[in-house]
Design a protein around this motif. Structure first.
Motif, PDB file in Angstrom:
ATOM      1  N   LYS A  51      36.044  27.101  41.591  1.00 48.99           N
ATOM      2  CA  LYS A  51      35.709  28.475  41.216  1.00 48.99           C
ATOM      3  C   LYS A  51      35.118  29.217  42.410  1.00 48.99           C
ATOM      4  O   LYS A  51      34.497  28.628  43.296  1.00 48.99           O
ATOM      5  CB  LYS A  51      34.731  28.476  40.041  1.00 48.99           C
ATOM      6  N   GLY A  52      35.368  30.507  42.436  1.00 46.18           N
ATOM      7  CA  GLY A  52      34.892  31.337  43.542  1.00 46.18           C
ATOM      8  C   GLY A  52      35.888  31.464  44.673  1.00 46.18           C
ATOM      9  O   GLY A  52      35.673  32.258  45.594  1.00 46.18           O
ATOM     10  N   GLU A  93      40.834  34.228  39.760  1.00 45.04           N
ATOM     11  CA  GLU A  93      40.565  33.223  38.744  1.00 45.04           C
ATOM     12  C   GLU A  93      41.781  33.008  37.857  1.00 45.04           C
ATOM     13  O   GLU A  93      42.504  33.944  37.537  1.00 45.04           O
ATOM     14  CB  GLU A  93      39.386  33.653  37.856  1.00 45.04           C
ATOM     15  N   GLU A 145      39.576  27.628  39.380  1.00 43.08           N
ATOM     16  CA  GLU A 145      38.634  27.335  38.299  1.00 43.08           C
ATOM     17  C   GLU A 145      37.938  28.619  37.842  1.00 43.08           C
ATOM     18  O   GLU A 145      37.437  29.400  38.653  1.00 43.08           O
ATOM     19  CB  GLU A 145      37.584  26.334  38.782  1.00 43.08           C
ATOM     20  N   GLU A 146      37.930  28.823  36.516  1.00 42.22           N
ATOM     21  CA  GLU A 146      37.368  30.051  35.966  1.00 42.22           C
ATOM     22  C   GLU A 146      35.872  29.888  35.683  1.00 42.22           C
ATOM     23  O   GLU A 146      35.379  28.784  35.468  1.00 42.22           O
ATOM     24  CB  GLU A 146      38.123  30.431  34.692  1.00 42.22           C
ATOM     25  N   GLU A 147      35.179  31.004  35.675  1.00 48.43           N
ATOM     26  CA  GLU A 147      33.732  31.018  35.489  1.00 48.43           C
ATOM     27  C   GLU A 147      33.388  31.436  34.065  1.00 48.43           C
ATOM     28  O   GLU A 147      33.748  32.522  33.624  1.00 48.43           O
ATOM     29  CB  GLU A 147      33.090  32.010  36.474  1.00 48.43           C
ATOM     30  N   PRO A 148      32.684  30.573  33.305  1.00 48.22           N
ATOM     31  CA  PRO A 148      32.268  30.972  31.950  1.00 48.22           C
ATOM     32  C   PRO A 148      31.294  32.142  32.007  1.00 48.22           C
ATOM     33  O   PRO A 148      30.504  32.277  32.949  1.00 48.22           O
ATOM     34  CB  PRO A 148      31.584  29.708  31.405  1.00 48.22           C
ATOM     35  N   LYS A 149      31.355  32.979  30.980  1.00 42.58           N
ATOM     36  CA  LYS A 149      30.449  34.129  30.900  1.00 42.58           C
ATOM     37  C   LYS A 149      29.524  34.050  29.686  1.00 42.58           C
ATOM     38  O   LYS A 149      28.592  34.823  29.560  1.00 42.58           O
ATOM     39  CB  LYS A 149      31.260  35.432  30.867  1.00 42.58           C
ATOM     40  N   GLY A 196      29.126  26.112  28.948  1.00 39.66           N
ATOM     41  CA  GLY A 196      29.783  27.408  29.035  1.00 39.66           C
ATOM     42  C   GLY A 196      31.062  27.435  28.230  1.00 39.66           C
ATOM     43  O   GLY A 196      31.795  26.435  28.175  1.00 39.66           O
ATOM     44  N   TYR A 203      34.663  28.104  28.063  1.00 36.27           N
ATOM     45  CA  TYR A 203      35.652  28.269  29.115  1.00 36.27           C
ATOM     46  C   TYR A 203      36.579  29.435  28.770  1.00 36.27           C
ATOM     47  O   TYR A 203      37.028  29.565  27.619  1.00 36.27           O
ATOM     48  CB  TYR A 203      36.452  26.982  29.296  1.00 36.27           C
ATOM     49  N   GLU A 223      28.006  21.396  33.219  1.00 35.42           N
ATOM     50  CA  GLU A 223      27.718  21.708  34.614  1.00 35.42           C
ATOM     51  C   GLU A 223      28.482  20.784  35.552  1.00 35.42           C
ATOM     52  O   GLU A 223      28.824  21.162  36.670  1.00 35.42           O
ATOM     53  CB  GLU A 223      26.209  21.584  34.871  1.00 35.42           C
ATOM     54  N   GLY A 278      31.459  19.941  35.204  1.00 35.19           N
ATOM     55  CA  GLY A 278      32.860  20.348  35.203  1.00 35.19           C
ATOM     56  C   GLY A 278      33.677  19.704  34.104  1.00 35.19           C
ATOM     57  O   GLY A 278      34.833  20.069  33.898  1.00 35.19           O
TER      58      GLY A 278
END
Length: 433
Positions: A175-176, A203, A230-234, A245, A247, A288, A290
């Motif tokens: 991610k990122g 993403e 890799e996507e970031e949970p919100k 998170g 997904y 955390e 992954g």
């Protein structure tokens, strides 16, 4: 008017032939095949394109797909299809529930798209046919090797391993990541390669193509690389003192039979989920570390989704809460049913050795204690009372009879004592007067 009838039949035949090789476009996305014919057991690529976001399920008749479920996000994504031995390969793409447009609105027309490719049988050579003498003046046909000899993606590993004959690959990036550099080498030094260099990525899924070409031919060959960032949970929820998170997609998840995609509102945000006919809601969560897994979401509480089958019924195995680990008359231990171990309890009383208790969730999401009887293989809701055998019923009946007799005796004695007291009290009053 026989010519009219013949003309109509010809038109219908042409239409059916074109339909077999022409991609069919659904309102939500388009679908196309890389070829109209394929050899038995050969492969071809089906590409889906559209300005929509959501899951798409791939179904293949007379063949197999490299993926049965893909995620499309306002881009193009490809799936490799392996043909059967003969006939026609039919590939159908069906959008999952919750398909949305770039503005996040639900897509009204979620009809499926399909495409067909004919399996072409190889023509056998006729050994009895006389050979044609070659002419000394004939010019040999020149062939060009358009294969790549290597592909390198910085910071990632290709899947599957590289082979010049394989054109579809995938890589995963952390991610990122906002860009990726791809290098490649041609098997023929005179072949040019388009697509090498640094590419911007976002993403989710990205498609990067490498195309080879020789200056002396119009033929090209394209290699496709599915780059997943890799996507970031919100949205985050607590589970066993851990923050998980939600997904944003189902990338990497297994297909769940009996569940459809849906949207769930959590913390005033819409997130992806799955739901069954009974209303059980699942979320795809990431730790955390992954690691990802499905969790049941009920009354704002998470339960890890661990489906089990006991006595022909489907349940979800739950961790036993701390306040239930020590219950009167019960011993917590592993319960073995059909060679599978579950957390549960047995009764302290050996009379009930065939009975055990399990803490389970049903397919609607309701949580109960269940009583399992091992000799008959029967499971049912636990009433809160211990299971009873006939010997116990007889013993309790005898005890009740004894208690009834004792109560009658006590009642008779009490009446005699009260009667005697009243008699002496009346006699004392008469003597005073």
């Amino acid at each position: 008017m026989k010519w009219v009838k013949n003309f109509v039949l010809i038109v219908i035949g042409v239409f059916l032939y074109l339909a077999a090789i022409t991609p069919i476009k659904a309102a939500a996305f388009s679908m196309s095949a890389s070829t109209s014919t394929v050899s038995p057991g050969g492969t071809f690529v089906v590409t889906l394109s559209g300005n929509v976001t959501g899951n798409v399920f791939i179904n293949v008749e007379n063949g197999t797909a490299s993926e049965s479920q893909i995620w499309i996000e306002n881009n193009s994504i490809s799936v490799t299809i392996t043909a059967g031995s003969r006939g026609v390969v039919r590939v159908r793409a069906t959008p999952g529930e919750g398909l949305s447009d770039p503005q996040g609105n639900a897509v009204a027309d979620t009809s499926s798209a399909s495409v067909s490719v004919t399996i072409q049988q190889p023509t056998s050579s006729n050994s009895s046919r006389p050979s044609t003498p070659s002419s000394s003046n004939s010019t040999p046909v020149k062939t060009f090797n358009l294969n790549l000899s290597s592909i390198q993606v910085d910071g990632a590993v290709l899947s599957p391993d590289f082979s010049g004959d394989t054109v579809d690959y995938s890589v995963e990036l952390p991610k990122g990541t906002t860009s990726v550099t791809i290098n490649a080498t041609a098997a023929d030094s005179e072949v040019s390669i388009q697509g090498v260099g640094t590419h911007e990525v976002h993403e989710g899924n990205n498609v990067i193509e490498l195309t080879t070409h020789h200056s002396e031919t119009s033929t090209t060959k394209t290699y496709r690389i599915q780059v997943y960032v890799e996507e970031e949970p919100k949205v985050f929820l607590m589970y066993n003192n851990m923050e998980l998170g939600v997904y944003p997609s189902f990338h990497g998840s297994e297909a769940l039979e009996g569940f459809e995609n849906t949207e769930v509102t959590i913390q005033d945000q819409q997130v992806l989920g799955k739901v069954n006919e009974q209303g059980l809601v699942l979320l795809y969560m990431v730790e955390e570390s992954g690691e990802k897994a499905f969790y049941v979401y009920k009354d704002e509480v998470l339960y890890k989704y661990l489906p089990i089958t006991i006595a022909g019924r489907t349940f979800i195995s739950l961790e036993i809460p701390d306040d239930m680990k020590n219950m009167t008359g019960l011993i917590q231990q592993k319960i073995t049913i059909d060679d599978v171990e579950y957390d549960g309890w047995v009764f302290e009383d050996e009379t009930f050795s065939n009975y055990s208790l399990l803490y389970l969730m049903d397919e609607k999401g309701d949580i109960h204690l269940y009583q399992y009887e091992s000799t008959e293989g029967v499971i049912q809701l636990y009433s809160g009372a211990a299971a009873l055998k006939q010997e116990s019923v007889d013993e309790m009946s005898n005890e009740l009879n004894m208690m009834r007799i004792a109560l009658i005796a006590v009642s008779v004695i009490t009446v005699i004592i009260l009667g005697a007291g009243f008699y002496f009290y009346k006699k004392k009053l008469s003597l005073q007067h």
